[in-house]
Structures are given as structure tokens and as C-alpha cells.
Motif scaffolding. Structure first.
Motif, PDB file in Angstrom:
ATOM      1  N   ALA A 181      43.943  36.809  35.237  1.00  0.00           N
ATOM      2  CA  ALA A 181      45.181  36.597  34.742  1.00  0.00           C
ATOM      3  C   ALA A 181      46.598  37.565  35.284  1.00  0.00           C
ATOM      4  CB  ALA A 181      45.095  36.810  33.360  1.00  0.00           C
ATOM      5  N   LEU A 182      46.151  38.158  36.452  1.00  0.00           N
ATOM      6  CA  LEU A 182      47.466  39.120  37.009  1.00  0.00           C
ATOM      7  C   LEU A 182      47.513  38.330  38.230  1.00  0.00           C
ATOM      8  CD1 LEU A 182      46.360  42.351  35.477  1.00  0.00           C
ATOM      9  CD2 LEU A 182      48.287  40.898  34.939  1.00  0.00           C
ATOM     10  N   PRO A 183      49.079  38.515  38.795  1.00  0.00           N
ATOM     11  CA  PRO A 183      49.240  38.106  40.448  1.00  0.00           C
ATOM     12  C   PRO A 183      48.348  39.018  41.336  1.00  0.00           C
ATOM     13  CG  PRO A 183      51.329  38.906  39.337  1.00  0.00           C
ATOM     14  CD  PRO A 183      49.876  39.074  38.213  1.00  0.00           C
ATOM     15  N   ALA A 184      47.905  38.853  42.258  1.00  0.00           N
ATOM     16  CA  ALA A 184      47.470  39.477  43.266  1.00  0.00           C
ATOM     17  C   ALA A 184      47.775  39.099  44.696  1.00  0.00           C
ATOM     18  CB  ALA A 184      45.947  39.436  43.345  1.00  0.00           C
ATOM     19  N   ILE A 185      47.994  39.841  45.574  1.00  0.00           N
ATOM     20  CA  ILE A 185      48.482  39.553  47.041  1.00  0.00           C
ATOM     21  C   ILE A 185      47.625  40.298  47.948  1.00  0.00           C
ATOM     22  CG2 ILE A 185      50.514  39.881  48.487  1.00  0.00           C
ATOM     23  CD1 ILE A 185      52.204  40.182  46.085  1.00  0.00           C
ATOM     24  N   ARG A 186      47.197  39.486  48.973  1.00  0.00           N
ATOM     25  CA  ARG A 186      46.470  39.963  50.039  1.00  0.00           C
ATOM     26  C   ARG A 186      47.165  39.577  51.305  1.00  0.00           C
ATOM     27  NH1 ARG A 186      44.763  42.421  46.607  1.00  0.00           N
ATOM     28  NH2 ARG A 186      42.893  42.752  45.860  1.00  0.00           N
ATOM     29  N   PRO A 187      47.025  40.372  52.384  1.00  0.00           N
ATOM     30  CA  PRO A 187      47.692  40.238  53.608  1.00  0.00           C
ATOM     31  C   PRO A 187      46.356  39.334  54.438  1.00  0.00           C
ATOM     32  CG  PRO A 187      46.904  42.570  53.640  1.00  0.00           C
ATOM     33  CD  PRO A 187      46.852  41.949  52.308  1.00  0.00           C
ATOM     34  N   PHE A 190      47.807  34.973  44.594  1.00  0.00           N
ATOM     35  CA  PHE A 190      46.912  34.233  43.896  1.00  0.00           C
ATOM     36  C   PHE A 190      46.860  34.837  42.457  1.00  0.00           C
ATOM     37  CE2 PHE A 190      44.377  36.983  46.490  1.00  0.00           C
ATOM     38  CZ  PHE A 190      43.446  37.362  45.737  1.00  0.00           C
ATOM     39  N   THR A 191      46.175  34.338  41.426  1.00  0.00           N
ATOM     40  CA  THR A 191      45.739  34.777  40.185  1.00  0.00           C
ATOM     41  C   THR A 191      44.410  35.357  40.206  1.00  0.00           C
ATOM     42  OG1 THR A 191      47.386  33.308  39.130  1.00  0.00           O
ATOM     43  CG2 THR A 191      45.864  34.471  37.927  1.00  0.00           C
ATOM     44  N   SER A 193      36.536  34.371  45.550  1.00  0.00           N
ATOM     45  CA  SER A 193      36.485  33.907  44.258  1.00  0.00           C
ATOM     46  C   SER A 193      37.411  32.975  43.571  1.00  0.00           C
ATOM     47  CB  SER A 193      36.040  34.991  43.258  1.00  0.00           C
ATOM     48  OG  SER A 193      37.323  35.851  43.179  1.00  0.00           O
ATOM     49  N   ILE A 194      38.469  32.777  43.932  1.00  0.00           N
ATOM     50  CA  ILE A 194      39.439  31.766  43.375  1.00  0.00           C
ATOM     51  C   ILE A 194      39.284  30.464  43.456  1.00  0.00           C
ATOM     52  CG2 ILE A 194      41.169  33.618  43.809  1.00  0.00           C
ATOM     53  CD1 ILE A 194      42.633  31.847  45.814  1.00  0.00           C
ATOM     54  N   VAL A 195      38.472  30.002  44.338  1.00  0.00           N
ATOM     55  CA  VAL A 195      38.316  28.617  44.409  1.00  0.00           C
ATOM     56  C   VAL A 195      36.790  28.062  44.764  1.00  0.00           C
ATOM     57  CG1 VAL A 195      38.643  26.380  45.937  1.00  0.00           C
ATOM     58  CG2 VAL A 195      40.531  28.100  45.434  1.00  0.00           C
ATOM     59  N   THR A 196      36.088  27.448  43.924  1.00  0.00           N
ATOM     60  CA  THR A 196      34.741  27.116  44.050  1.00  0.00           C
ATOM     61  C   THR A 196      34.800  25.723  44.853  1.00  0.00           C
ATOM     62  OG1 THR A 196      34.572  25.688  42.018  1.00  0.00           O
ATOM     63  CG2 THR A 196      34.110  28.296  41.797  1.00  0.00           C
ATOM     64  N   PRO A 197      33.763  25.775  45.533  1.00  0.00           N
ATOM     65  CA  PRO A 197      33.382  24.607  46.582  1.00  0.00           C
ATOM     66  C   PRO A 197      33.463  23.255  45.690  1.00  0.00           C
ATOM     67  CG  PRO A 197      31.891  26.199  47.113  1.00  0.00           C
ATOM     68  CD  PRO A 197      32.437  26.768  45.717  1.00  0.00           C
TER      69      PRO A 197
END
Length: 154
Positions: free
Chosen positions: A48-54, A44-45, A76-80
Motif C-alpha cells: 500500500a506504499l509507493p516503491a521505486i526500483r531502478p 509501483f505499489t 510480486s506485483i503482477v501474477t501470470p
């Protein structure tokens, strides 16, 4: 007398593994394989940078479900109330470290926050978090748009 260490180089490792063939997986087979494992990586972003989570996941039809907890970067990437969702990628694989045979699946789609209490209760019974967190009260639903899969064979 000096002991000489034995060093394995990348070339030595390549010689030990026979060449592989790569085949494309159809959408249905790629999603079936994705449903056969519970661990993957979400891309996800963040700022403004790519992030990766297992993360661990489950399949709900073709959708990928990932549980969230308040305060996590992923939450925090998507609000309800965000109607369109946010573009993410999800990857999972099973590749044998010795034979290099296996598969890899990448899904790109829109992630939406799940807040429906009945759905969350249904997911909670099937998707165990890695750690107990008191505010594990929502989930992400990733609707696959683009599904690609590779099968590594001899």
C-alpha cells in the motif's frame, strides 16, 4: 591561523546555471527518447506504499519490457494470471549535470507479466540483466496509457 573552508550554497549553484526553458514532448518523441536509453525507474505499489526500483529496459514497439526474477519485490506485483494488469509508472531521463539540459519522460500504464517462451527468448537476447540470476524467467510488459515528456533547453 585557521583555515576557512569554502562552501558552495544552493544559491551559488543556481547562479552558475542559466535559466532553462521547458518544452512539452509529443508522445512519439517521448517514446523515441525512452528507447534511446536502457536505464529507468519503475514506480509501483508495495504493501500500500509507493516503491521505486531502478531497472534496465527495452522497447517493444511502444511497450516497455523489464526482465524479472523470482523472489524479487517487483516480480510480486503482477501474477501470470492477472488479466487486467497493475498500474505502474516508468521514468527515464538524460539531464546533463553541468548544463541542466536534457529530457525526462514518464509513462503511466498497465504492467502485465510476459510468460510466452518465444517472447522471453527474444527479450533475453536484447535485455541483459545487471546481475546473473538463475531464475530470470519472466518479464513485465508495460503498455503506455499516459505518456508525458519534458525537454529542458536554453
Amino acid at each position: 591561523m585557521k583555515d576557512e573552508a569554502t562552501h558552495t550554497t544552493v544559491d551559488d549553484h543556481r547562479d552558475a546555471v542559466a535559466p532553462r526553458r521547458i518544452g512539452q514532448l509529443c508522445r512519439a518523441e517521448a517514446l523515441r527518447l525512452l528507447g534511446s536509453v536502457s536505464l529507468g525507474r519503475i514506480v509501483f505499489t508495495h504493501q500500500a506504499l509507493p516503491a521505486i526500483r531502478p531497472v534496465n529496459h527495452l522497447m517493444d514497439g511502444e511497450d516497455i519490457i523489464v526482465r524479472l526474477h523470482d523472489g524479487a519485490m517487483l516480480a510480486s506485483i503482477v501474477t501470470p494470471t492477472q488479466a487486467t494488469g497493475v498500474v505502474v509508472a516508468y521514468e527515464a531521463d538524460v539531464i546533463d549535470p553541468d548544463t541542466h539540459i536534457g529530457w525526462s519522460v514518464v509513462v503511466t500504464g498497465y504492467a502485465h507479466r510476459v510468460t510466452d517462451e518465444r517472447e522471453l527468448a527474444r527479450f533475453a537476447g536484447r535485455l541483459r540483466p545487471w546481475v546473473q540470476h538463475p531464475s530470470m524467467n519472466s518479464a513485465l510488459r508495460i503498455r503506455p496509457g499516459l505518456v508525458t515528456g519534458l525537454q529542458l533547453t536554453v
